[in-house]
Write an enzyme that holds these catalytic residues in place. Structure first.
Site, PDB file in Angstrom:
ATOM      1  N   SER A  38      35.739  30.555  20.520  1.00 42.55           N
ATOM      2  CA  SER A  38      37.105  30.167  20.943  1.00 42.55           C
ATOM      3  C   SER A  38      37.528  28.868  20.246  1.00 42.55           C
ATOM      4  O   SER A  38      38.703  28.563  20.146  1.00 42.55           O
ATOM      5  CB  SER A  38      37.135  29.944  22.461  1.00 42.55           C
ATOM      6  OG  SER A  38      36.299  28.836  22.793  1.00 42.55           O
ATOM      7  N   ASN A  39      36.561  28.098  19.754  1.00 36.63           N
ATOM      8  CA  ASN A  39      36.935  26.835  19.107  1.00 36.63           C
ATOM      9  C   ASN A  39      36.058  26.585  17.885  1.00 36.63           C
ATOM     10  O   ASN A  39      35.692  25.462  17.574  1.00 36.63           O
ATOM     11  CB  ASN A  39      36.769  25.668  20.107  1.00 36.63           C
ATOM     12  CG  ASN A  39      37.435  24.397  19.564  1.00 36.63           C
ATOM     13  OD1 ASN A  39      38.330  24.463  18.716  1.00 36.63           O
ATOM     14  ND2 ASN A  39      36.963  23.250  19.997  1.00 36.63           N
ATOM     15  N   SER A 129      29.439  13.164  28.324  1.00 41.43           N
ATOM     16  CA  SER A 129      30.328  12.337  27.502  1.00 41.43           C
ATOM     17  C   SER A 129      30.501  10.957  28.114  1.00 41.43           C
ATOM     18  O   SER A 129      30.479  10.801  29.340  1.00 41.43           O
ATOM     19  CB  SER A 129      31.699  13.026  27.390  1.00 41.43           C
ATOM     20  OG  SER A 129      32.641  12.150  26.825  1.00 41.43           O
ATOM     21  N   THR A 131      33.055   9.623  28.425  1.00 40.10           N
ATOM     22  CA  THR A 131      34.313   9.663  29.174  1.00 40.10           C
ATOM     23  C   THR A 131      34.071   9.482  30.663  1.00 40.10           C
ATOM     24  O   THR A 131      34.950   9.041  31.398  1.00 40.10           O
ATOM     25  CB  THR A 131      35.006  11.030  28.946  1.00 40.10           C
ATOM     26  OG1 THR A 131      34.893  11.374  27.592  1.00 40.10           O
ATOM     27  CG2 THR A 131      36.462  11.008  29.347  1.00 40.10           C
ATOM     28  N   TYR A 154      39.351  16.764  31.778  1.00 43.38           N
ATOM     29  CA  TYR A 154      38.183  16.947  30.905  1.00 43.38           C
ATOM     30  C   TYR A 154      37.061  16.020  31.368  1.00 43.38           C
ATOM     31  O   TYR A 154      35.940  16.466  31.647  1.00 43.38           O
ATOM     32  CB  TYR A 154      38.528  16.648  29.432  1.00 43.38           C
ATOM     33  CG  TYR A 154      37.283  16.410  28.601  1.00 43.38           C
ATOM     34  CD1 TYR A 154      36.912  15.106  28.243  1.00 43.38           C
ATOM     35  CD2 TYR A 154      36.458  17.457  28.246  1.00 43.38           C
ATOM     36  CE1 TYR A 154      35.743  14.884  27.534  1.00 43.38           C
ATOM     37  CE2 TYR A 154      35.293  17.246  27.530  1.00 43.38           C
ATOM     38  CZ  TYR A 154      34.937  15.943  27.181  1.00 43.38           C
ATOM     39  OH  TYR A 154      33.770  15.726  26.490  1.00 43.38           O
ATOM     40  N   LYS A 158      33.265  16.821  33.269  1.00 42.56           N
ATOM     41  CA  LYS A 158      31.945  16.341  32.835  1.00 42.56           C
ATOM     42  C   LYS A 158      31.246  15.604  33.984  1.00 42.56           C
ATOM     43  O   LYS A 158      30.047  15.761  34.205  1.00 42.56           O
ATOM     44  CB  LYS A 158      32.072  15.416  31.615  1.00 42.56           C
ATOM     45  CG  LYS A 158      32.426  16.137  30.328  1.00 42.56           C
ATOM     46  CD  LYS A 158      31.351  17.141  29.927  1.00 42.56           C
ATOM     47  CE  LYS A 158      31.687  17.847  28.632  1.00 42.56           C
ATOM     48  NZ  LYS A 158      30.711  18.888  28.278  1.00 42.56           N
TER      49      LYS A 158
HETATM   50  C1  WQD Z   1      39.583   7.498  19.054  1.00 37.98           C
HETATM   51  C2  WQD Z   1      40.565   6.341  18.900  1.00 37.98           C
HETATM   52  C3  WQD Z   1      42.756   6.804  19.754  1.00 37.98           C
HETATM   53  C4  WQD Z   1      43.847   9.842  16.830  1.00 37.98           C
HETATM   54  C5  WQD Z   1      37.609  11.795  22.779  1.00 37.98           C
HETATM   55  C6  WQD Z   1      37.047  12.300  24.063  1.00 37.98           C
HETATM   56  C7  WQD Z   1      35.557  12.114  24.061  1.00 37.98           C
HETATM   57  C8  WQD Z   1      34.992  12.810  22.865  1.00 37.98           C
HETATM   58  C9  WQD Z   1      35.606  12.259  21.586  1.00 37.98           C
HETATM   59  C10 WQD Z   1      34.259  14.978  23.513  1.00 37.98           C
HETATM   60  C11 WQD Z   1      41.438   6.176  20.141  1.00 37.98           C
HETATM   61  C12 WQD Z   1      42.793   6.562  18.252  1.00 37.98           C
HETATM   62  C13 WQD Z   1      43.134   8.889  17.531  1.00 37.98           C
HETATM   63  C14 WQD Z   1      45.020   9.464  16.124  1.00 37.98           C
HETATM   64  C15 WQD Z   1      44.692   7.191  16.837  1.00 37.98           C
HETATM   65  N1  WQD Z   1      35.211  14.201  22.970  1.00 37.98           N
HETATM   66  N2  WQD Z   1      43.557   7.596  17.527  1.00 37.98           N
HETATM   67  N3  WQD Z   1      45.405   8.143  16.145  1.00 37.98           N
HETATM   68  O1  WQD Z   1      39.774   9.731  22.668  1.00 37.98           O
HETATM   69  O2  WQD Z   1      37.892   8.089  22.042  1.00 37.98           O
HETATM   70  O3  WQD Z   1      37.341  10.425  22.692  1.00 37.98           O
HETATM   71  O4  WQD Z   1      37.020  12.458  21.696  1.00 37.98           O
HETATM   72  O5  WQD Z   1      33.166  14.660  23.901  1.00 37.98           O
HETATM   73  O6  WQD Z   1      35.059  12.651  25.257  1.00 37.98           O
HETATM   74  O7  WQD Z   1      37.592  11.535  25.109  1.00 37.98           O
HETATM   75  O8  WQD Z   1      38.437   9.996  20.518  1.00 37.98           O
HETATM   76  O9  WQD Z   1      39.044  10.326  18.151  1.00 37.98           O
HETATM   77  O10 WQD Z   1      40.706  11.038  19.964  1.00 37.98           O
HETATM   78  O11 WQD Z   1      40.342   8.618  19.515  1.00 37.98           O
HETATM   79  O12 WQD Z   1      45.066   6.006  16.846  1.00 37.98           O
HETATM   80  O13 WQD Z   1      45.730  10.298  15.464  1.00 37.98           O
HETATM   81  O14 WQD Z   1      41.456   6.629  17.836  1.00 37.98           O
HETATM   82  O15 WQD Z   1      43.868   6.175  20.373  1.00 37.98           O
HETATM   83  O16 WQD Z   1      41.661   4.793  20.331  1.00 37.98           O
HETATM   84  P1  WQD Z   1      38.450   9.475  22.042  1.00 37.98           P
HETATM   85  P2  WQD Z   1      39.663  10.075  19.500  1.00 37.98           P
END
Ligand code: WQD
Length: 346
Positions: A38-39, A129, A131, A154, A158
């Protein structure tokens, strides 16, 4: 020669799952993949065969399909452990479609735990995570830090999954489980044959950066530069996906070393270093020589300001620590992005 330990890897065609398959084979385990695609893309299996130089058994099923699970355990005699990756993981999507996340992420874990009990299999490595911590009060964040109210369905899924594993452990049933709390997985395998494969517009930072550098995306938006951090942008603990994959092998090794059929632990898997969004962008530009077109935009809902791991327990319990640098991950991610057009990952 002792027969190889058979490990069922759910979500094994996904980003972290596929890199873990490589490290399991390398470490002498026999991984068996269960994935509902699915992903992820079936073409990843071909890449895995090229890297590991062997066919990895694959079942296209859903972890919520308990009869399909039973069938796999019946066919694949002597599976001795499970690494459970399969889950939905887009924070933003979970806010819009919470039931999809509760049904899939929690339902699939309950199915896996039920079938493990039916087949008296005790070894489970669970994909959790960072998170679950929300915005920690103090940094670096350790496993004994308080679990704050999740900021998204999400993150809540977890937290609930970790509680389910704890409750099964506390029930006295035979279980040996380690939940790994990932920080931010990035990068790709050095072969550039497997890597992060976001379907559609990337949620995560690194694939958006590499797609912007590759001209697939016009411009990267930095979600806010008014945070209370050195340069105003959010700080995260970015860990190379190969280091993360190796941590799963170490977690399995640990479970097999534990004689008592009753064990449960939770371990952070990060580098212990925090990097801001702007520092990631500048490091990418320096290492690759590719300019990133970006603008500063508004904050993204649900983002926390700063988090990075206390990594002492992963060294103590797993005998593992991250070896690769942010530079290694950025270079591997960029090589993967450039190689993608040569791969037929349908
Ligand atoms: C990282 C930083 C954004 C995209 C998530 C889940 C975590 C894990 C990893 C599963 C943040 C900034 C991002 C963009 C940006 N997933 N950003 N512009 O949110 O820390 O973690 O993904 O396990 O559980 O919560 O990762 O890569 O989305 O963001 O400025 O286009 O980059 O604001 O500060 P995140 P991310």
């Amino acid at each position: 020669m002792a027969s190889k330990k058979k490990i069922l890897v759910t979500g094994g065609v996904g980003f972290i799952g596929s890199h873990t398959i490589v490290e399991l084979v390398e470490a002498g385990y026999e991984p068996i993949i269960l994935d509902n695609l699915s992903n992820s893309k079936i073409g990843v299996l071909k890449s895995l065969e090229k890297i590991t130089k062997r066919a990895v058994k694959f079942y296209e099923n859903d972890c919520n399909d308990i009869s399909a699970l039973r069938n796999i355990f019946r066919i694949e005699k002597n599976i001795v452990g499970v690494i459970h990756f399969a889950a939905n993981k887009a924070v933003g999507e979970s806010v819009v479609d919470p039931l999809k996340y509760y049904h899939n992420n929690i339902g699939s874990l309950v199915s896996i735990l039920s079938v493990l009990q039916e087949y008296s299999i005790t070894n489970l490595v669970f994909s959790s995570s960072c998170t679950v911590y929300g915005q920690p009060e103090t940094l670096p964040v350790s496993e004994s830090s308080p679990i704050l109210k999740a900021q998204s369905p999400y993150g809540n899924s977890k937290q609930i999954c970790e509680e389910i594993i704890t409750d099964v452990f506390n029930s006295g049933k035979a279980i040996k489980a380690i939940s790994l709390r990932y920080f931010n997985p990035i990068g790709a395998h050095e072969s550039a044959l497997i890597g992060e494969l976001p379907l559609g517009v990337p949620n995560n930072l690194i694939p958006f950066v590499t797609q912007t550098a590759a001209g697939i995306r016009e411009e990267l938006t930095v979600f806010g530069n008014d945070y209370n951090t050195a340069d105003g942008t959010c700080v995260r603990d970015y860990i190379h996906v190969v280091d993360l994959a190796k941590a799963h092998v170490k977690a399995l090794d640990k479970l097999f070393a534990v004689k008592d059929e009753h064990y449960h632990d939770v371990v952070n898997v990060g580098t212990g270093k925090g990097e801001s969004v702007l520092s990631v962008i500048h490091t990418f530009e320096t290492i690759t020589g590719q300019k990133i077109n970006y603008k500063i935009g508004p904050r993204r809902a649900g983002d926390i300001q700063e988090i990075y791991a206390d990594v002492s327990k992963s060294l103590e319990v797993l005998g593992w620590s991250a070896e690769k640098t942010m530079g290694d991950a950025i270079l591997d991610a960029w090589n993967w992005q450039k190689n993608l057009k040569n791969l037929n990952l349908v």
